[in-house]
Design an enzyme around this catalytic site. Structure first.
Site, short mmCIF file in Angstrom:
data_model
loop_
_atom_site.label_atom_id
_atom_site.label_comp_id
_atom_site.label_asym_id
_atom_site.label_seq_id
_atom_site.Cartn_x
_atom_site.Cartn_y
_atom_site.Cartn_z
N ASP A 294 1.27 6.34 5.00
CA ASP A 294 1.19 5.44 3.84
C ASP A 294 2.14 4.26 3.97
O ASP A 294 3.13 4.31 4.70
CB ASP A 294 1.54 6.22 2.56
CG ASP A 294 2.93 6.86 2.64
OD1 ASP A 294 3.25 7.42 3.71
OD2 ASP A 294 3.68 6.79 1.66
N GLU A 295 1.81 3.23 3.24
CA GLU A 295 2.69 2.08 3.00
C GLU A 295 3.35 1.53 4.27
O GLU A 295 4.57 1.40 4.33
CB GLU A 295 3.81 2.47 1.99
CG GLU A 295 3.27 2.89 0.66
CD GLU A 295 4.38 3.14 -0.36
OE1 GLU A 295 4.40 2.45 -1.39
OE2 GLU A 295 5.21 4.04 -0.11
#
Lengths: 499, 499
Positions: A294-295
């Site tokens: 993620d991210e």
């Protein structure tokens, strides 16, 4: 008992019969949380005599004494059922209660249900009403994420959370064990990761023995431990103990001294990851592994001329999503060669072109999360829903209702697609949470998610009906030593006592 | 030591000299919270040897061994200063530290400051830097309200809060002991109030001995106990044990069966209150008493024909504010005859015509609270400010900044008027709070208010400067066993350990 690490409760053809001496008054009886699927309780009540009460295995049961999981559960639930047992003078009833389960894990959950049916009258005597019940979970994956990187959680705090999870019939402990701020996992292969990346190399780490203790404690309670080693982002702390792992960021053509995500352009990265995940795969027996993804901030990759050269060589042009997808593919290949099924955060699905290589996607972003669930399910990939259950944000306990009125299957889709939604997860991120406030922030709000994931939606759509049962259950948690915060004005017969 | 019950720290002309064997490295030294008024710390450090360390009374001190408050404080602070003392081999220093204070209460606060100056190096040795300091509080009234009616708080929880209050130099425990939901105060004169009005007549009450224990524990820590018996509203629970006290509400000319505020029209009401407050005044030695007076709903009074007749007889017409003012006047007369100074919530000021009869007004409503502070001060009445410190609402720990950036004297007024603002108070109402979540909800957010009420405003206006000192202080609280929640990502050397 390999079922705990098989990833799902296998429906083996054996039957457990547990004998329980029984007992009951419908008006004084408290409810069961989460609500069982089918439930008939008469007003006929039986007294329970702690001196004569015992659990046993039925003659036809394929497991018998010596089954470590159930032998331990019998002992545990005796104390939970008779919290202030010293001695008693109740008449012994010859009645028996039968618990049929297909797996030992089902039997453990049945014991939890039974323990919630027992109540005490004003004289302290124990009773249980005559009850017939059939029960099974609506979703197979019912998880809680704890983040031990932003704040270190002592092992004792994790074990206490596992106790409370068992009372709520959660069955997955998603251990977000490392992240940017610290790397508390003490690796056998790479001891520098924690000796340099943990908040403190001795006091703020999880040794191999700590990890084994958590896994074994969880297993006895029917809870799987799903480790997450999130990369290529969220890896600041990894870089402290492993040089050349993170991408050096550049400013005006020279290294700035700061580092970005894992460097996807170096073969040494994948050699490191292969060795790390080989270790992790053997330490954590669960068949699932969470790979994060993620991210990822592309700016550092963009700044680095060697990464850009690599992009060019690979034919990715300037599409850094392709680079991320390439990296994740490599990691997933490593873990699937280790016979692990990988779970990734939704970002990986969103950026990935060859989506068919994904196994399970966890949806976490706020907004129209059911739109995302639907997209993932339409792509034929299994989904875990986390978005509506981000409990790390403090909020009034009364907002349990937000976590209760979640309808994970309320999207347009076929029956097949809906079956791909394997469950949901409560996320307790660590920015503002450590051992001082974890428990009251988690309970009883996570109990709302627990019922949503276990029980029939039609039987549990009313907040008004759920509220008194949840209040009662919260008092049960407090009685069992779980520091669950109050829902509203009122009291429990046994209040939480500071020590 | 009557100063604790005198309502203010009297400035008696005696001097305490406390001898403390001293020690210090400015860079490793942590700060003091709340910030002292004047503070010079050198980089010169002295080692402290726990085996030779002692507190003592100076020769010129007007109090000597046998002063129970300081003898007890010496013992307490020795353990706080040397938390892991077993035995040690430090060299004995002949240095002494001097603590001059005008009152024993000032000396107790000085010991707290001193304890925060001591630190350990990586080998566990204790040090203190050479330090010269002058300190006094900006406001004399620095309170915390706990509400033991909406949820019962075990005595142990209250004592723990008193510990944390002392660490923060709070000096008033405002005990909102009874309210609508329950009446846990066990009255000698009217035992039915708790036997019928408490959540449980045996387990959810404060006996006379409990109350004495709280007062004595608080006193040793320089904390006054200010009891609140709120009326005429917020009295539902009173009606259970005292018939004819509450106003019967009427619907279409007949009693509806429900009850409203205390009945101001009956002489028996005032006879009851006189007896109750006579008891309360002797049980709680503080010279202040809080009489409440907030949020009175007039609708039940309006519905009751006997109340209306009384209004007519008294010449109040249909102005129920006059009726409330009449009631409060009577109660204030009762308590002032008992030599108590009364505090009331701002509602009483707002509705009162003869404002000059009021002594202290507590401002609690949200909105432009400084407008109200100004109004009260202009009327020549003392003010306590609570509005900006309603901490019972859950919020992110990071919102400590809201409680820190409060400027109680930022209103247009003369110096005389500003002097009427005697302090402020953190309110922890009980709708959603009990022993399970009180401590992490209160600390360290209440510490922000503590510094605002103690320290010089100009020296403490920067959030950036306060943040690391508050983070460090929060770790000190955790080390001392206070379950204070984290402000942000990070760790303490000694984390909170579940038990």
């Amino acid at each position: 008992m390999s079922a705990v690490s098989s990833g799902r409760y296998s429906r083996q053809n054996f039957i457990l019969l547990l004998l329980i001496i029984l007992q009951l008054d419908l008006h004084t009886v408290e409810g069961v949380w989460p609500l069982p699927q089918d439930f008939t309780r008469s007003t006929e009540r039986y007294p329970l005599n702690p001196q004569a009460f015992h659990f046993g295995y039925g003659k036809q049961s394929v497991v018998q004494q010596g089954c470590s999981v159930l032998d331990a559960a019998f002992k545990r639930y005796f104390s939970l059922i008779f919290p202030d047992y010293t001695s008693d003078n109740l008449s012994v009833s010859e009645k028996k209660a039968f618990l049929n389960a297909e797996t030992v894990w089902g039997a453990v959950k049945g014991l939890e249900t039974f323990s919630q049916l027992v109540y005490q009258d004003d004289f302290g005597s124990y009773f249980v009403n005559k009850t017939v019940m059939e029960d099974f979970p609506r979703f197979q994956f019912r998880g809680i994420l704890l983040d031990t990187s932003r704040h270190y959680l002592p092992v004792q705090t994790i074990l206490k959370t596992l106790d409370a999870m068992a009372y709520n019939k959660f069955n997955v402990f998603h251990w977000h064990i490392v992240d940017d701020p610290s790397f508390p996992y003490q690796s056998r292969t790479f001891p520098s990761l924690s000796s340099k990346g943990a908040f403190h190399p001795m006091t703020h780490i999880y040794t191999q023995s700590d990890v084994r203790r958590v896994i074994s404690y969880a297993r006895l309670r029917g809870i799987r431990v799903l480790p997450e080693f999130d990369s290529p982002g969220h890896t600041d702390s990894w870089g402290k103990g492993q040089s050349d792992l993170l991408t050096p960021c550049f400013r005006r053509g020279t290294p700035s001294g700061s580092f970005g995500p894992v460097n996807p352009a170096l073969p040494s990265t994948y050699q490191f990851m292969a060795r790390l995940f080989k270790e992790v795969s053997s330490v954590f027996p669960d068949s699932y592994i969470h790979l994060g993804g993620d991210e990822v901030d592309f700016s550092c990759w963009k700044s680095n001329p060697y990464v850009r050269t690599f992009m060019h060589k690979m034919g990715f042009g300037v599409d850094f999503k392709k680079l991320q997808a390439f990296y994740m593919e490599n990691i997933m290949n490593i873990t699937s060669a280790l016979n692990k099924t990988s779970i990734v955060w939704q970002d990986v699905f969103d950026y990935h072109e060859r989506r068919s290589s994904l196994s399970v996607v966890e949806v976490w972003r706020q907004g129209c999360y059911l739109c995302e669930v639907r997209k993932v399910a339409k792509a034929g990939i299994r989904v875990i829903l986390a978005s509506p259950w981000y409990l790390d944000q403090p909020g009034p306990t009364r907002n349990w209702a937000h976590y209760y009125t979640v309808w994970p299957l309320a999207f347009k889709g076929t029956e097949e697609q809906k079956k791909l939604v394997i469950g949901g997860e409560v996320c307790m991120w660590g920015e503002y949470v450590d051992a001082t406030n974890l428990t009251p922030r988690l309970w009883p709000r996570a109990s709302a998610a627990a019922e949503r994931l276990w029980s029939d939606e039609k039987q549990t759509s009313s907040l008004d009906k759920a509220f008194p049962r949840l209040q009662d259950f919260r008092c049960k948690l407090v009685r069992r030593g779980i520091q669950a915060e109050p829902l509203y004005i009122g009291h429990c017969k046994h209040e939480y006592q500071d020590v």
